[in-house]
Design a protein around this motif. Sequence first.
Motif, PDB file in Angstrom:
ATOM      1  N   LYS A  67      -8.672  -6.682   4.976  1.00  0.00           N
ATOM      2  CA  LYS A  67      -9.591  -5.820   4.231  1.00  0.00           C
ATOM      3  C   LYS A  67      -8.881  -4.603   3.653  1.00  0.00           C
ATOM      4  O   LYS A  67      -9.320  -4.040   2.660  1.00  0.00           O
ATOM      5  CB  LYS A  67     -10.741  -5.372   5.135  1.00  0.00           C
ATOM      6  N   HIS A  68      -7.824  -4.188   4.340  1.00  0.00           N
ATOM      7  CA  HIS A  68      -7.130  -2.992   3.901  1.00  0.00           C
ATOM      8  C   HIS A  68      -5.655  -3.313   3.693  1.00  0.00           C
ATOM      9  O   HIS A  68      -5.135  -4.295   4.215  1.00  0.00           O
ATOM     10  CB  HIS A  68      -7.273  -1.870   4.937  1.00  0.00           C
ATOM     11  N   ALA A  69      -5.001  -2.473   2.939  1.00  0.00           N
ATOM     12  CA  ALA A  69      -3.567  -2.649   2.705  1.00  0.00           C
ATOM     13  C   ALA A  69      -2.906  -1.290   2.572  1.00  0.00           C
ATOM     14  O   ALA A  69      -3.520  -0.335   2.089  1.00  0.00           O
ATOM     15  CB  ALA A  69      -3.322  -3.468   1.448  1.00  0.00           C
ATOM     16  N   TYR A  70      -1.680  -1.211   3.012  1.00  0.00           N
ATOM     17  CA  TYR A  70      -0.887   0.003   2.869  1.00  0.00           C
ATOM     18  C   TYR A  70       0.157  -0.277   1.797  1.00  0.00           C
ATOM     19  O   TYR A  70       1.033  -1.108   1.974  1.00  0.00           O
ATOM     20  CB  TYR A  70      -0.216   0.350   4.197  1.00  0.00           C
ATOM     21  N   THR A  71       0.035   0.385   0.687  1.00  0.00           N
ATOM     22  CA  THR A  71       0.840  -0.008  -0.471  1.00  0.00           C
ATOM     23  C   THR A  71       1.898   1.029  -0.853  1.00  0.00           C
ATOM     24  O   THR A  71       2.415   1.014  -1.963  1.00  0.00           O
ATOM     25  CB  THR A  71      -0.071  -0.250  -1.686  1.00  0.00           C
ATOM     26  N   THR A  72       2.220   1.931   0.048  1.00  0.00           N
ATOM     27  CA  THR A  72       3.227   2.943  -0.274  1.00  0.00           C
ATOM     28  C   THR A  72       4.559   2.285  -0.587  1.00  0.00           C
ATOM     29  O   THR A  72       5.033   1.419   0.137  1.00  0.00           O
ATOM     30  CB  THR A  72       3.411   3.914   0.906  1.00  0.00           C
TER      31      THR A  72
END
Length: 660
Positions: A133-138
Amino acid sequence: MNRAFYSDSISHFLDSSSEEIIGILALNNRFSLEQTQRDAWLEEIKILKAVLEAYRENGSIYLEFSIPRMGQRIDAVLLIGSIIFVLEFKVGEKDYNSYAIDQVMDYALDLKNFHETSHEQYIAPILIATNAKHAYTTVSPTPHNDKLLYPIKSNVELLPEVIKDVLKFCDGEVIEKEYWESGHYKPTPTIIEAAKALYFGHSVSEISRNDASAINISRTSEEIYKIIDFSKSERRKSICFVTGVPGAGKTLVGLNIANKYSDDKSELYSVFLSGNGPLVKILIEALTRDKVKRDKEEGIKTKKGVVSRAFKSKIQNVHHFRDEYLVDISKAPIEHVALFDEAQRAWTLEQTSIFMKLKKDTPDFKQSEPEFLISCLDRHKDWAVVVCLVGGGQEINTGEAGISEWIKSIQSSFKDWDVYISSRLTDSEYSAGEALKILNGRSNVIYNDALHLSVSMRSFRAENVSLLVKQTLDLNVDDATSTLKIINPNYPIVITRDLSKAKQWLKGRARGSERYGIVVSSQAERLKPECIFVKSPMDPVHWFLEDKEDVRSSYYLEDVATEFDVQGLELDWVCVTWDADFRFTKNGWQHWSFRGNRWQRINKPERQVYLKNAYRVLLTRARQGMVIVIPSGDKEDHTRPPSFYDSTFDYLKEIGFSEL
């Protein structure tokens, strides 16, 4: 470079049907195609077709891209603009597991380190959990300044944004497809990785560097094949001595030949033998786990015990082999070819006699271990080949004979055997020069340059590490200083007085599943105040094979390994913690052993050599870099005054090692 099941321009990929792409993937897949794999491919193709429309005219795609060193395949590699994208899909997954993050980083590292035309490119590893559902895209680079980004976690919805952000972050010239594909793949696997790849069906050329300076792994293997074939066809008995610098691939050569001649129904059947107990256990366990895992992925039910027994017949402890043929002294081995790893560590006549008397109830045993081992193969009526893989300066234990004992045995008891000798066996570190003179006059002695491995493969970042260590231990300050300048900055070596700083340095340098750990001399008994108890039991199998979550693994930096545990093996990053057993003084090295509550001088020359060689082993285990810890000592502890340590630290600083 055709290493993918499917490769094409992004535009052709987008214009092809999913069925066409699946068909090509299936044709190039040499394993049974399970429904789960087919479904995963369909899902990946669907996602990629939606994401890549924006880059129709701007790149290439590779599906199921081979990483022979790891025996695995990358789900997808994309060339878009100046970036190499490494994509690992976890279809149906809701979470970003740590093992999967390491997996995609390992793939990216493989390209960065070993694929020639990827060295200078930005590489972006992306882990896609399709149901997250979520993603960390840094987007951020690792601190190694080599254009490799930290793994990016993404779900399906955010993947277009991730690719867009990476392209904004990184600059450079557009990667030309033909140029990138033409790049040579020059891997330097660990011996564990190499063994798994070999026994999985890869050739030695696929998993070792093939540049001009390092072709001799294949060349040496081919030379031994010729000797084996000649011995078989002419009904001759032959012994070969293969030499090599530390980390040059002697063990890999032995495993390669044993794997090539692995059919127990064939007259060419061979066995790989080693007196290195930890190495044998680790290899068998690693190969067993790998085989069971692959069979499970193929839907094959396999019992671990059955698989393990099969590998134990191919890779054996030399002492177990010896004991089997003590029972019936007329019985010839099933194998016609025996490969002895670290042959210089075989026992002398005295050590063998003591062991036989005390452990085997054989009081009048009159053969050294080399003589007895050759005699076992000599029981064959037709032909046999013994291959001795010889390391220089590697004897680390009481009773290890060096290579001279093999030569004496050949001359005294096996005059009809053909002798093939590396032309470098005369070098001083092999301590065989005088012994070789007794072979003068024999017509069946052949010196061969191809039986020497001259380039260290352990460190793909610096080939001169073993030379630096030799110069440092031999007190050649000027030479060591010059060599160190050549090695840095590709292969960082730092020194410190603080073990906690060293641990942080290791953790900060390692990426993906790169393995790190602490190694110490087996005589390092006064490291207890540093929370290092060298006598504490540890299992090398767990230390080398378990993952970051296992407290028994090297990653935890709690258990330490000695020279006996790590000889013949390697880690990516190493912390060598240096005790007062081996001290630098203005008069040279001093050798000490801790007994009771005080240090005692080691006066026997052979024991001094063993201790020096122990540090040689410890200082040549790292593939990518190391930190050396010399404790500060304690002026209130008579067993650890600062004077026991300061001179060693100052000596290393004089050479030029940087202080952390």
